[in-house]
Write a protein that holds these residues in place. Structure first.
Motif, PDB file in Angstrom:
ATOM      1  N   ALA A 292      -3.479  -5.830   1.277  1.00 23.81           N
ATOM      2  CA  ALA A 292      -2.573  -4.674   1.458  1.00 23.81           C
ATOM      3  C   ALA A 292      -2.108  -4.199   2.971  1.00 23.81           C
ATOM      4  O   ALA A 292      -0.677  -3.283   2.810  1.00 23.81           O
ATOM      5  N   ARG A 293      -3.302  -4.351   3.443  1.00 25.71           N
ATOM      6  CA  ARG A 293      -3.312  -2.731   5.011  1.00 25.71           C
ATOM      7  C   ARG A 293      -2.345  -4.133   5.255  1.00 25.71           C
ATOM      8  O   ARG A 293      -1.728  -2.903   6.207  1.00 25.71           O
ATOM      9  N   ARG A 294      -2.645  -4.851   6.103  1.00 21.66           N
ATOM     10  CA  ARG A 294      -1.384  -5.176   6.893  1.00 21.66           C
ATOM     11  C   ARG A 294       0.343  -5.146   6.938  1.00 21.66           C
ATOM     12  O   ARG A 294       1.250  -4.839   7.375  1.00 21.66           O
ATOM     13  N   ALA A 295       0.176  -4.964   5.582  1.00 24.80           N
ATOM     14  CA  ALA A 295       1.682  -5.031   4.761  1.00 24.80           C
ATOM     15  C   ALA A 295       2.031  -3.715   5.024  1.00 24.80           C
ATOM     16  O   ALA A 295       3.266  -2.723   5.165  1.00 24.80           O
ATOM     17  N   ILE A 296       0.936  -3.099   4.509  1.00 26.56           N
ATOM     18  CA  ILE A 296       1.534  -0.936   5.179  1.00 26.56           C
ATOM     19  C   ILE A 296       1.291  -0.699   6.252  1.00 26.56           C
ATOM     20  O   ILE A 296       2.460   0.024   6.968  1.00 26.56           O
ATOM     21  N   GLU A 297       0.720  -1.568   7.699  1.00 28.50           N
ATOM     22  CA  GLU A 297       1.146  -1.617   8.401  1.00 28.50           C
ATOM     23  C   GLU A 297       1.933  -1.809   9.183  1.00 28.50           C
ATOM     24  O   GLU A 297       2.922  -1.340  10.308  1.00 28.50           O
ATOM     25  N   GLY A 298       2.800  -3.278   8.504  1.00 29.12           N
ATOM     26  CA  GLY A 298       3.859  -3.139   9.386  1.00 29.12           C
ATOM     27  C   GLY A 298       4.787  -2.743   8.425  1.00 29.12           C
ATOM     28  O   GLY A 298       6.050  -2.454   9.139  1.00 29.12           O
ATOM     29  N   ALA A 299       5.165  -1.717   7.148  1.00 31.77           N
ATOM     30  CA  ALA A 299       5.622  -0.435   6.376  1.00 31.77           C
ATOM     31  C   ALA A 299       5.935   0.669   7.249  1.00 31.77           C
ATOM     32  O   ALA A 299       6.750   1.383   8.259  1.00 31.77           O
ATOM     33  N   GLN A 300       4.573   0.843   7.562  1.00 31.00           N
ATOM     34  CA  GLN A 300       5.197   2.108   9.199  1.00 31.00           C
ATOM     35  C   GLN A 300       5.606   1.594  10.223  1.00 31.00           C
ATOM     36  O   GLN A 300       5.983   2.955  10.760  1.00 31.00           O
ATOM     37  N   THR A 301       4.909   0.284  10.742  1.00 33.51           N
ATOM     38  CA  THR A 301       5.976  -0.206  12.216  1.00 33.51           C
ATOM     39  C   THR A 301       7.409   0.192  12.127  1.00 33.51           C
ATOM     40  O   THR A 301       8.135   0.689  13.101  1.00 33.51           O
ATOM     41  N   ARG A 302       7.917  -1.142  11.377  1.00 31.08           N
ATOM     42  CA  ARG A 302       8.786  -0.834  11.057  1.00 31.08           C
ATOM     43  C   ARG A 302       9.751   0.867  10.604  1.00 31.08           C
ATOM     44  O   ARG A 302      11.647   0.722  11.132  1.00 31.08           O
ATOM     45  N   PHE A 303       9.464   1.403   9.861  1.00 32.43           N
ATOM     46  CA  PHE A 303      10.239   2.645   9.574  1.00 32.43           C
ATOM     47  C   PHE A 303      10.108   4.042  10.311  1.00 32.43           C
ATOM     48  O   PHE A 303      10.534   5.034  10.377  1.00 32.43           O
ATOM     49  N   GLY A 304       8.209   3.641  10.882  1.00 37.13           N
ATOM     50  CA  GLY A 304       8.291   5.475  11.982  1.00 37.13           C
ATOM     51  C   GLY A 304       7.419   5.814  10.818  1.00 37.13           C
ATOM     52  O   GLY A 304       6.534   6.756  11.168  1.00 37.13           O
ATOM     53  N   TRP A 305       7.267   5.447   9.725  1.00 39.43           N
ATOM     54  CA  TRP A 305       6.600   6.313   8.857  1.00 39.43           C
ATOM     55  C   TRP A 305       5.870   4.962   7.721  1.00 39.43           C
ATOM     56  O   TRP A 305       6.920   4.074   7.295  1.00 39.43           O
ATOM     57  N   LEU A 306       5.210   6.139   6.475  1.00 38.97           N
ATOM     58  CA  LEU A 306       5.165   4.736   5.811  1.00 38.97           C
ATOM     59  C   LEU A 306       5.679   5.411   4.287  1.00 38.97           C
ATOM     60  O   LEU A 306       5.763   6.700   3.568  1.00 38.97           O
ATOM     61  N   PRO A 307       6.236   4.304   3.628  1.00 40.96           N
ATOM     62  CA  PRO A 307       7.133   4.626   2.657  1.00 40.96           C
ATOM     63  C   PRO A 307       6.824   4.765   1.677  1.00 40.96           C
ATOM     64  O   PRO A 307       5.359   3.858   1.656  1.00 40.96           O
ATOM     65  N   THR A 308       6.576   6.170   0.190  1.00 43.17           N
ATOM     66  CA  THR A 308       5.405   6.092  -0.350  1.00 43.17           C
ATOM     67  C   THR A 308       5.053   5.376  -0.946  1.00 43.17           C
ATOM     68  O   THR A 308       4.564   4.671  -1.800  1.00 43.17           O
ATOM     69  N   PRO A 309       7.156   4.501  -1.863  1.00 45.38           N
ATOM     70  CA  PRO A 309       6.935   3.389  -2.235  1.00 45.38           C
ATOM     71  C   PRO A 309       5.773   1.919  -2.231  1.00 45.38           C
ATOM     72  O   PRO A 309       4.889   1.376  -2.784  1.00 45.38           O
ATOM     73  N   VAL A 310       5.465   1.648  -0.655  1.00 47.52           N
ATOM     74  CA  VAL A 310       5.022   1.268  -0.195  1.00 47.52           C
ATOM     75  C   VAL A 310       3.375   1.505   0.075  1.00 47.52           C
ATOM     76  O   VAL A 310       2.471  -0.061  -1.094  1.00 47.52           O
TER      77      VAL A 310
END
Length: 184
Positions: A16-34
């Motif tokens: 799941a780490r790549r998805a988490i890193e992608g979400a952090q990059t896309r949003f500028g923060w890690l959305p809690t649902p992710v």
């Protein structure tokens, strides 16, 4: 008390780490649902793949957001409504249209209203949309392909809304301006 773990890139299962890193990059923060969905890397990957596929449909950005808001308000997902209200705002959508979508009210644009009603029909009838409702959707200028695109959007965002409700994902501070609660 939640039984779900709010992961970071360091604590998430490796898959799941790549998805988490992608979400952090896309949003500028890690959305809690992710962070919460990362407990099931397969769910997270499935949602990301389905939502990415939905983004590639022939429906316009605004039309896709109509589908997402209909699913999100119907399923009473406070997180999705807030997140996608922000997206609609960035698209420059009128406040009246956003208010109507958040309230589950009729939309002023006849074509978007046909899309809203069709999305509700897909949800209400679990896909077995009556012929007259499908005919109304097609008469508004949509194609049979668009009906299937709506099904993809309903599927993707049903995963998200159900996961967010199950995990009780709290609203992240960057979305506070778009907070939403269902009508009583």
């Amino acid at each position: 008390m939640s039984v779900f773990t709010e992961h970071t890139a360091e604590t998430a299962p490796v898959t799941a780490r790549r998805a988490i890193e992608g979400a952090q990059t896309r949003f500028g923060w890690l959305p809690t649902p992710v962070a919460l969905m990362a407990d099931s890397p397969q769910l997270l990957a499935g949602f990301i793949a389905a939502s990415a596929g939905f983004e590639q449909t022939d429906l316009s950005d605004l039309e896709r957001e109509v589908v997402v808001l209909v699913v999100s308000t119907t399923h009473e997902c406070h997180y999705c409504v807030a997140l996608h209200t922000g997206k609609l705002t960035r698209l420059g959508v009128s406040p009246e249209l956003i208010t109507a979508l958040r309230a589950g009210s009729s939309l002023p644009d006849p074509r978007l209203e046909a899309l809203r009603r069709f999305t509700l029909a897909v949800l209400d009838h679990r896909g077995a949309v009556p012929d007259d409702e499908l005919d109304d959707f097609l008469a508004a200028g949509y194609l049979p392909r668009h009906a299937l695109d709506v099904v993809l959007g309903v599927g993707a965002y049903t995963m998200s809304t159900f996961a967010n409700r199950l995990t009780r994902a709290p609203l992240d501070p960057p979305l506070a301006a778009h907070a939403w609660t269902p009508a009583a």
